[in-house]
Design an enzyme around this catalytic site. Structure first.
Site, PDB file in Angstrom:
ATOM      1  N   TYR A 141       0.821  -1.212   0.000  1.00  0.00           N
ATOM      2  CA  TYR A 141       0.000   0.000   0.000  1.00  0.00           C
ATOM      3  C   TYR A 141       0.858   1.267   0.000  1.00  0.00           C
ATOM      4  O   TYR A 141       0.449   2.303  -0.503  1.00  0.00           O
ATOM      5  CB  TYR A 141      -0.890   0.048   1.247  1.00  0.00           C
ATOM      6  CG  TYR A 141      -2.199  -0.679   1.132  1.00  0.00           C
ATOM      7  CD1 TYR A 141      -2.246  -2.016   0.765  1.00  0.00           C
ATOM      8  CD2 TYR A 141      -3.394  -0.029   1.419  1.00  0.00           C
ATOM      9  CE1 TYR A 141      -3.448  -2.684   0.684  1.00  0.00           C
ATOM     10  CE2 TYR A 141      -4.606  -0.697   1.346  1.00  0.00           C
ATOM     11  CZ  TYR A 141      -4.624  -2.022   0.980  1.00  0.00           C
ATOM     12  OH  TYR A 141      -5.822  -2.675   0.903  1.00  0.00           O
ATOM     13  N   LYS A 190       3.431 -15.193   1.970  1.00  0.00           N
ATOM     14  CA  LYS A 190       3.586 -15.911   0.699  1.00  0.00           C
ATOM     15  C   LYS A 190       5.089 -16.160   0.549  1.00  0.00           C
ATOM     16  O   LYS A 190       5.730 -15.737  -0.420  1.00  0.00           O
ATOM     17  CB  LYS A 190       3.003 -15.052  -0.447  1.00  0.00           C
ATOM     18  CG  LYS A 190       2.913 -15.753  -1.790  1.00  0.00           C
ATOM     19  CD  LYS A 190       1.857 -16.849  -1.853  1.00  0.00           C
ATOM     20  CE  LYS A 190       1.907 -17.558  -3.197  1.00  0.00           C
ATOM     21  NZ  LYS A 190       1.028 -18.753  -3.250  1.00  0.00           N
ATOM     22  N   ASP A 222      -2.793 -18.104   0.188  1.00  0.00           N
ATOM     23  CA  ASP A 222      -3.809 -18.813  -0.613  1.00  0.00           C
ATOM     24  C   ASP A 222      -4.448 -19.933   0.206  1.00  0.00           C
ATOM     25  O   ASP A 222      -5.668 -20.129   0.191  1.00  0.00           O
ATOM     26  CB  ASP A 222      -3.217 -19.336  -1.935  1.00  0.00           C
ATOM     27  CG  ASP A 222      -1.892 -20.063  -1.776  1.00  0.00           C
ATOM     28  OD1 ASP A 222      -1.325 -20.071  -0.658  1.00  0.00           O
ATOM     29  OD2 ASP A 222      -1.411 -20.647  -2.774  1.00  0.00           O
ATOM     30  N   ASP A 246      -6.150  -7.207   4.312  1.00  0.00           N
ATOM     31  CA  ASP A 246      -7.299  -6.524   3.717  1.00  0.00           C
ATOM     32  C   ASP A 246      -8.235  -7.548   3.097  1.00  0.00           C
ATOM     33  O   ASP A 246      -9.440  -7.572   3.351  1.00  0.00           O
ATOM     34  CB  ASP A 246      -6.808  -5.531   2.650  1.00  0.00           C
ATOM     35  CG  ASP A 246      -7.953  -4.852   1.925  1.00  0.00           C
ATOM     36  OD1 ASP A 246      -8.898  -4.403   2.613  1.00  0.00           O
ATOM     37  OD2 ASP A 246      -7.921  -4.779   0.685  1.00  0.00           O
ATOM     38  N   ASP A 250     -12.025  -9.245   4.735  1.00  0.00           N
ATOM     39  CA  ASP A 250     -13.325  -9.163   4.050  1.00  0.00           C
ATOM     40  C   ASP A 250     -13.944 -10.550   3.914  1.00  0.00           C
ATOM     41  O   ASP A 250     -15.149 -10.731   4.090  1.00  0.00           O
ATOM     42  CB  ASP A 250     -13.162  -8.568   2.632  1.00  0.00           C
ATOM     43  CG  ASP A 250     -13.472  -7.076   2.597  1.00  0.00           C
ATOM     44  OD1 ASP A 250     -13.235  -6.401   3.617  1.00  0.00           O
ATOM     45  OD2 ASP A 250     -13.935  -6.586   1.545  1.00  0.00           O
TER      46      ASP A 250
HETATM   47  C1  IPM Z   1     -10.239  -1.245   4.351  1.00  0.00           C
HETATM   48  C2  IPM Z   1     -10.509  -0.634   3.004  1.00  0.00           C
HETATM   49  C3  IPM Z   1      -9.334   0.266   2.651  1.00  0.00           C
HETATM   50  C4  IPM Z   1      -8.095  -0.609   2.597  1.00  0.00           C
HETATM   51  C5  IPM Z   1      -9.509   1.053   1.340  1.00  0.00           C
HETATM   52  C6  IPM Z   1     -10.775   1.874   1.346  1.00  0.00           C
HETATM   53  C7  IPM Z   1      -8.317   1.904   1.045  1.00  0.00           C
HETATM   54  O1  IPM Z   1     -10.715  -1.611   2.053  1.00  0.00           O
HETATM   55  O2  IPM Z   1     -10.136  -0.502   5.342  1.00  0.00           O
HETATM   56  O3  IPM Z   1     -10.128  -2.470   4.423  1.00  0.00           O
HETATM   57  O4  IPM Z   1      -7.834  -1.261   1.576  1.00  0.00           O
HETATM   58  O5  IPM Z   1      -7.376  -0.640   3.593  1.00  0.00           O
HETATM   59 MN    MN Z   2     -10.763  -3.660   2.846  1.00  0.00          MN
END
Ligand code: IPM
Ligand code: MN
Length: 355
Positions: A141, A190, A222, A246, A250
Site C-alpha cells: 500500500y 507468501k 492462498d 485486507d 473481508d
Molecule cells: C479497508 C478498506 C481500505 C483498505 C480502502 C478503502 C483503502 O478496504 O479498510 O479495508 O484497503 O485498507
Molecule cells: Mn478492505
C-alpha cells in the site's frame, strides 16, 4: 476530558457514524465519562469542499484528539480521480500520519446469527471467533509506485517491502493479543514466492521464542483463504501483512453473515487509534435509512474500551447489540425471507434503549 474526532466521511458513513455517536453519548451519561466530540471532513466530501481528501484542518483535529471515530470514504463520483487524489488516499494518509500500524479486526459469529452465514452448519458448528491483526502502514500500500507510458507498452508497478522493525511491532501486537485469548496464532505470508514474506516469516518465528505459551503456525495466504471457508474454527488470532489482511478480513466478514456487523480498531503503540466499521461507504444504499449501524456502534464500543479503558461502557454497548440480534431484530442486510427488516434509525434506537 476525552476528545473524540468524528469523521463521518461519505456514502452511508454519516448515517452509521451518527448511530455510533448516539451510543457513545448514552454511554457517557450512564458511566459518567467526560467526552467532547469534534467533527471533521475526510474522503470525497473533503475533496469537494477543500480539494484534498485529508485536509490539514482534519489532520490537526486528529492529532489533538484522544481517539478518532470514522465512518467510511469513497464513491462513484470520485472514481475517475488519479489515485493520490481519491477519497481512499485520504484514509491511507490518515493511517500513515497518525501512525496506526496495527489494525485489529474481530470476526465472530454473533449470538443468533449462525443462520446468516453462507457456510454450511456443519462447518460453522457453534461458531468461530477470529481476531485479525493486520499491518496497516506498510507493505504494498505504501511502497514506491509508478507508471511508465510508452507508445507500445504501458508499465505500472507497486513495490511491496517490509522492514524488520515494521514486522516486529505488528508481530508483537499479534503475540500479545493471542496471549490474552486462546494462545493460537497463525501468521500469513507468501514466503514460497516473495522475499518480503521470507523476512516476515523469519521475524515472526524469532519472536515466538519470547512467547513460548503461544502456539505459532505459518500459513501461505492462498491456503489461509481456503482454510477460512473449510475450517474457520481452527483460527484464533491471524497476523497478516497489509494487503493479505485486507483481503482475508473481508472474506472473514462475509462468513460471519454480514460485513455490516464488524468493527475495527487501528492502533499505534501508545494505544491511540482510529475506530471504524470495516464495511465501506456503500453509496448505492446511502441516505435510505437501510444501512446496518451495528458495525459502527461496535466500533464505538471498541473506542471506549481501547482508547479510554471504559470496559463497562464498552460491554454495555456490546451486550445491547447481542440482545437486539437475539431478539431477532434485523436490518435489510441480515434479514432472511421471513423477517421484516427495520431501518438504520430504528435499529439504533433499539440498541440504545437496551444499554
Ligand atoms: C479497508 C478498506 C481500505 C483498505 C480502502 C478503502 C483503502 O478496504 O479498510 O479495508 O484497503 O485498507
Ligand atoms: Mn478492505
Amino acid at each position: 476530558m476525552k476528545r473524540i474526532a468524528v469523521l463521518p466521511g461519505d456514502g452511508i458513513g454519516p448515517e452509521v457514524t451518527e448511530a455510533a455517536v448516539k451510543a457513545i453519548k448514552k454511554a457517557a451519561v450512564k458511566y459518567n465519562i467526560d467526552i467532547s466530540l469534534e467533527y471533521g471532513k475526510i474522503g470525497g466530501i473533503a475533496i469537494d469542499e477543500t480539494g484534498s481528501p485529508f485536509p490539514e484542518t482534519t489532520e490537526a483535529l486528529c492529532q489533538r484528539a484522544d481517539a478518532i471515530l470514522l465512518g467510511a470514504v469513497g464513491g462513484e463520483k470520485w472514481n475517475d480521480l488519479p489515485s493520490e487524489k481519491r477519497p481512499e488516499s485520504g484514509l491511507l494518509s490518515m493511517r500513515k500520519k497518525v501512525g496506526t500500524f496495527a489494525n485489529l479486526r474481530p470476526a465472530s459469529i454473533m449470538p443468533g446469527m449462525e443462520g446468516a452465514s453462507p457456510l454450511a452448519p456443519r462447518i460453522i458448528g457453534d461458531g468461530f471467533d477470529i481476531l485479525f491483526v493486520r499491518e496497516l502502514t506498510g507493505g504494498i500500500y505504501f511502497g514506491e509506485k509508478g507508471v511508465s507510458l510508452s507508445d507500445d507498452s504501458h508499465i505500472a508497478w507497486d513495490k511491496m517491502s517490509y522492514s524488520e522493525m515494521e514486522i516486529k511491532r505488528i508481530a508483537r501486537m499479534a503475540f500479545e493479543e493471542a496471549f490474552k485469548r486462546r494462545k493460537n496464532l497463525v501468521s500469513v505470508d507468501k514466503a514460497n514466492v516473495l522475499k518480503s514474506s521470507r523476512l516476515w516469516r523469519q521475524t515472526v518465528e524469532n519472536m515466538s521464542k519470547e512467547y513460548p505459551s503461544v502456539k505459532l503456525r505459518h500459513m501461505y495466504v492462498d491456503n489461509a483463504a481456503m482454510q477460512l471457508v473449510i475450517n474457520p474454527r481452527q483460527f484464533d488470532v491471524i497476523l497478516a501483512p497489509n494487503m493479505f489482511g485486507d483481503i482475508l478480513s473481508d472474506e472473514a466478514a462475509a462468513i460471519t453473515g454480514s460485513i455490516g456487523l464488524l468493527a475495527s480498531a487501528s492502533l499505534r503503540a501508545d494505544g491511540k487509534g482510529i475506530y471504524e466499521p470495516i464495511h465501506g461507504s456503500a453509496p448505492d444504499i446511502a441516505g435510505k435509512d437501510i444501512a446496518n449501524p451495528i458495525a459502527a456502534i461496535l466500533s464505538a464500543a471498541m473506542l471506549l474500551r481501547h482508547a479510554f479503558g471504559e470496559e463497562k461502557a464498552a460491554s454495555s454497548i456490546e451486550a445491547a447489540v447481542y440482545k437486539v440480534l437475539k431478539e431477532g431484530k434485523r436490518t435489510l442486510d441480515i434479514a432472511r425471507e421471513n423477517e421484516i427488516p427495520i431501518g438504520t434509525m430504528e435499529m439504533t434506537k433499539e440498541i440504545i434503549t437496551r444499554m
